[in-house]
Write a protein that holds these residues in place. Structure first.
Motif, short mmCIF file in Angstrom:
data_model
loop_
_atom_site.label_atom_id
_atom_site.label_comp_id
_atom_site.label_asym_id
_atom_site.label_seq_id
_atom_site.Cartn_x
_atom_site.Cartn_y
_atom_site.Cartn_z
N GLY A 163 0.84 -1.19 0.00
CA GLY A 163 0.00 0.00 0.00
C GLY A 163 0.87 1.24 0.00
N ASP A 170 -5.94 -4.69 4.64
CA ASP A 170 -6.55 -3.39 4.35
C ASP A 170 -6.90 -2.64 5.63
OD1 ASP A 170 -6.30 -3.84 1.67
OD2 ASP A 170 -8.38 -4.46 1.37
N GLU A 171 -7.44 -3.36 6.62
CA GLU A 171 -7.78 -2.74 7.91
C GLU A 171 -6.52 -2.25 8.62
OE1 GLU A 171 -10.04 -1.83 11.50
OE2 GLU A 171 -10.68 -2.19 9.44
N ASP A 209 -5.21 0.82 6.87
CA ASP A 209 -6.07 1.98 7.13
C ASP A 209 -5.71 2.64 8.46
OD1 ASP A 209 -8.55 3.67 6.66
OD2 ASP A 209 -9.09 2.70 8.54
#
Length: 845
Positions: free
Chosen positions: A198, A229-230, A233
């Motif tokens: 990411g 993804d969490e 984030d």
């Protein structure tokens, strides 16, 4: 921890040396037992002709030379460096042992697929288990790593790699030189890791876009469960918050987060490559409390990038500067940047309770501790260094203001970037920003021990209004310091079914008594809450009427933070034998349904079960435990099917179930048929093990069922939980076999922790009484044989339970007198004794 470097030795070496670079070449293709480590260290000496030493532990030294002159391999992990020149080059080549204890370069083979994974862990002084070095925090240097690894491996370090080339037997990874780092912050992670990528891209400082490459890693067999993804984030939100708050861009380029197997800690703040326990890769359903805890850990480690990594403590006396700050900053950033906006409620009820417990032990110590050597440091990774220190910082911020505090930090970071600092340096920045001499604050809060107790002392006139009001402060006899506290006092009324705040007064209190004229003439109301908003670090006692309100209506307190403060107050009453444990469990059952904070809910449920098992008298315990389990089951049945609340309640019910009817519910959940009572409950791998553990504890599951479950879940997590189940079987034979495993000293530390929990199940007190003396005998034998981390785990986890018929305080004193253990081990044993004395005092009430 390898050698036991003393503070005096470190100071002398620091005065003598300036270390510039480490060039470290590692060959990880040399077999399963050792790896080749070749290190070239370039450093200056301020006194040519002097001598010093470098460290390399657990190694077969093949070559050692200083400035081209061969050196002896050294003894006890130290290589003597005689006749230093002004400019020096040390070269050491060795075959070094892989670690299986989580220290140095740890090697793990995944039982699922046979893949091999490595990770390093160097705090507090274990870099010497991977390469030759001067292993202390204030001798910072740049690192250039070159690593040869199998062709299918990923290799990660602090800096980004600059090249990867094919070589015989694998690939050679070359990494860019790092910025200056302490030895304990260098890192290598290697293996066939799954990698999620990411990017952070934003302009938080208003000076131009900042771009940070992000990656999250886990082993391949956990990849299907990896919610990268969490994780990314939360990471992005943290970077937004910290860079803005600290007025400084992230200083280390890229940001990798590796979730590694058999990790001894929750996480480690290696700049550019943070390592985490795999507990945070959720292979089964978890509640939001687990997600909040993981987010807190991610943000804690990120805060270290500035406080600890960019600016590093000079010696371990100031470990609190790292850990207290990161703990405080994590809660601050969670509240300001994530969905866990009630993080201060979690802090008030969960974190502070741990601090109050630690601070009331006979082994309590100042936040700014005296650390004469490395082993003394290891046991200071505790609730005073983390949670009490963070609580004191929160109190300081309440006094001087958050913006002033952050401005002082910006001064501190700018002044000491890439260097080391002390408490005095931080106090200087605070003094400059506030215009106050901060030495008095430090003397009161950082250099003393024990919590104060605050209570309201008031009189009412005929109308029920205050005619006098004061805050009375007291201190324990052995720790008599009275401090200045910034507190709030809240007046709460029962209105339309909710207990809501009508009036709030904030003030400074000092000395034994502080008058509060601002409350004169105010109606008393239903609850007078001292330390409203949880501004200070202090125990609180409520007046009788306020306590009645809390005990009868805590679930109706509308403000989550005020509710959390109230929960902390009544748990402290239980611990001080001022509130019946059974009554506490009743209050939890009556109020937990109104708790919105998942972490607070988890803490309350665990404390309720513990209170009944540990603190209710033996003749009353079965009925109290049955009543509690029935209440938990009732709440779980009434909860929304499949919700986080239901899962938390089911987990708590499983730990408390004791009657035939309750255990039948567990049997049904564990069967393929499930139970109609608990619609929505998913019995996945981790819940299955919890169910089986309870059946093992209560004699309903034996080795055959445990073996069958392990065959279905042959993972390392399955092995850990199977070890707990085997140790929990209520038979002399099972306990003897488990004890023999403990003392063999070969179990991975996480497996040992699980097995000790099973062995000492609260229901088995009489069954394990015979091992009380054996505990002290084992400590005598292994204290200087096992790695210190294993000794610490055993010393904490195997101390006999309070309900043992043995005279544990007497056995403890006998052991201390005869064995004369080192101070760090003496401390751990005394803490076990203190908890037994406290539990017995509660049982006696």
């Amino acid at each position: 921890m390898a050698g036991n470097l003393t503070r005096d030795e470190a100071a002398e070496r620091s005065r003598l040396l300036t270390v510039h670079t480490y060039a470290v070449e590692l060959d990880l293709t040399t077999g399963p037992d050792t790896f080749r480590s070749a290190t070239v260290v370039r450093f200056d000496a301020s006194r040519p002709g002097a001598s010093t030493f470098a460290e390399l532990f657990g190694a077969n030294v093949l070559e050692a030379g200083l400035n081209g002159v061969a050196l002896p391999a050294g003894e006890d992990g130290r290589i003597t460096l005689p006749d230093l020149a002004g400019e020096n080059t040390l070269r050491v080549v060795a075959d070094v042992d892989y670690s299986h204890t989580g220290q140095g370069l740890h090697r793990f083979t995944d039982p699922v697929d046979g893949r091999v994974y490595l990770h390093s862990q160097f705090a507090t002084a274990d870099a010497q288990r991977m390469f030759a070095c001067f292993d202390q925090p204030d001798l910072k240097a740049r690192y250039e790593f070159t690593v040869t690894a199998p062709a299918d491996w990923e290799v990660v370090s602090n800096s980004a790699h600059t090249s990867v080339e094919e070589v015989e037997g694998g690939r050679r990874w070359t990494f860019a030189p790092t910025d200056v780092l302490s030895t304990y912050l260098a890192v290598i992670v290697a293996g066939p890791y799954h990698v999620a990528t990411g990017e952070y891209r934003n302009d938080p400082l208003g000076t131009g876009e900042i771009v940070i490459p992000l990656r999250a890693l886990c082993r391949q067999s956990l990849a299907p469960h990896f919610d990268a993804d969490e994780i990314l984030d939360v990471t992005r939100r943290g970077f937004d918050f910290y860079q803005t708050a600290f007025g400084m861009a992230y200083p280390f380029g890229k940001y990798d987060q590796a979730f590694v197997p058999e990790f001894n800690l929750g996480a480690m703040e290696n700049p550019g490559c943070v390592t985490f326990t795999e507990t945070y890769v959720f292979r089964s359903r978890v509640t939001d409390a687990e997600y909040e805890r993981r987010a807190s850990t991610i943000l804690h480690e990120m805060a270290h990038m500035w406080f600890g990594d960019l600016v590093t403590m000079r010696w371990w006396d100031d470990l609190w500067l790292n850990e207290s700050f990161a703990t405080y900053a994590a809660a601050l950033s969670q509240t300001g940047a994530t969905r866990w906006t009630d993080a201060w409620g979690t802090f008030a009820d969960s974190a502070k309770a741990r601090a109050y417990r630690q601070d009331q032990l006979s082994t309590t110590h100042p936040i700014a501790a005296d650390i004469p050597d490395i082993r003394s440091m290891e046991v200071n990774f505790d609730a005073i260094t983390y949670q009490k220190g963070a609580s004191v910082l929160k109190q300081l911020v309440a006094t001087i203001g958050q913006e002033t505090f952050l401005a002082a930090l910006r001064r501190y970071f700018a002044r000491h970037a890439w260097g080391t600092a002390t408490l005095g340096d931080l106090l200087t920045a605070l003094t400059e920003e506030t215009g106050r001499d901060m030495s008095g604050w430090s003397a009161q809060w950082l250099e003393t021990t024990g919590p104060n107790t605050l209570r309201a002392d008031f009189r009412l006139d005929e109308s029920g209004a205050f005619s006098s009001f004061a805050i009375v402060q007291s201190a324990p006899e052995g720790h008599p310091t009275l401090r200045s506290h910034r507190i709030a006092i809240g007046l709460y009324d029962d209105r339309a079914g909710e207990i809501v705040r009508r009036r709030r007064v904030e003030l400074d209190v000092a000395g034994p008594r502080t008058e509060v004229p601002a409350l004169l003439g105010q109606a008393r109301g239903d609850l007078v809450l001292v330390n409203d908003d949880d501004l200070t670090y202090a125990k609180v006692r409520l007046d009788e009427a306020s306590l009645d309100t809390v005990l009868g209506s805590i679930g109706r307190i509308s403000d989550p933070l005020a509710q959390a403060v109230s929960w902390t107050v009544i748990w402290d009453l239980v611990r001080d034998a001022e509130l019946s444990p059974a009554r506490y469990a009743e209050v939890v059952m009556a109020g937990v349904g109104a708790v919105s904070n998942a972490s607070v809910r988890r803490t309350l449920l665990a404390q309720a079960v513990f209170a009944v098992k540990a603190y209710v008298p033996a003749d009353e315990r079965p009925a109290a435990l049955k009543e509690l389990a029935d209440g938990l089951l009732g709440h779980a049945v009434a909860a929304e099917p499949g919700s986080h609340e239901q899962l938390a309640l089911v987990r708590a019910f499983v730990t408390a179930a004791s009657s035939d009817e309750q255990l039948s519910v567990i049997e049904e959940l564990l069967s393929d048929e499930g139970t109609g009572l608990l619609s929505g409950v998913v019995v996945d791998a981790d819940l299955r093990w919890s169910l089986l553990l309870r059946l093992a504890v209560t004699g309903r599951a034996g080795p055959e069922r445990i073996d069958a479950e392990l065959a279905a879940d042959p993972t390392d997590k399955g092995r850990q939980q199977a070890a707990a189940c085997w140790a929990a079987i209520p038979s002399v034979e099972a306990k003897t076999a488990a004890w023999q495993e403990f003392v063999a000293g070969e179990q991975p530390l996480n497996t040992l922790r699980w097995a000790l929990d099973g062995f000492f199940a609260a229901e088995h007190t009489q069954l394990v009484e015979g091992w009380a003396q054996a505990y002290f005998d084992v400590l005598t034998q292994v204290a200087d044989v096992w790695p210190s981390e294993r000794v610490q785990t055993f010393a904490r986890g195997a101390y006999p339970p309070a309900r043992s018929q043995a005279d544990l305080p007497a056995l403890t004193e006998q052991y201390l007198a005869q064995a004369q253990p080192p101070a760090w081990l003496r401390r751990l044993v005394l803490e076990g004794r203190d908890e037994v004395v406290r539990a017995r005092s509660i049982l006696a009430e």
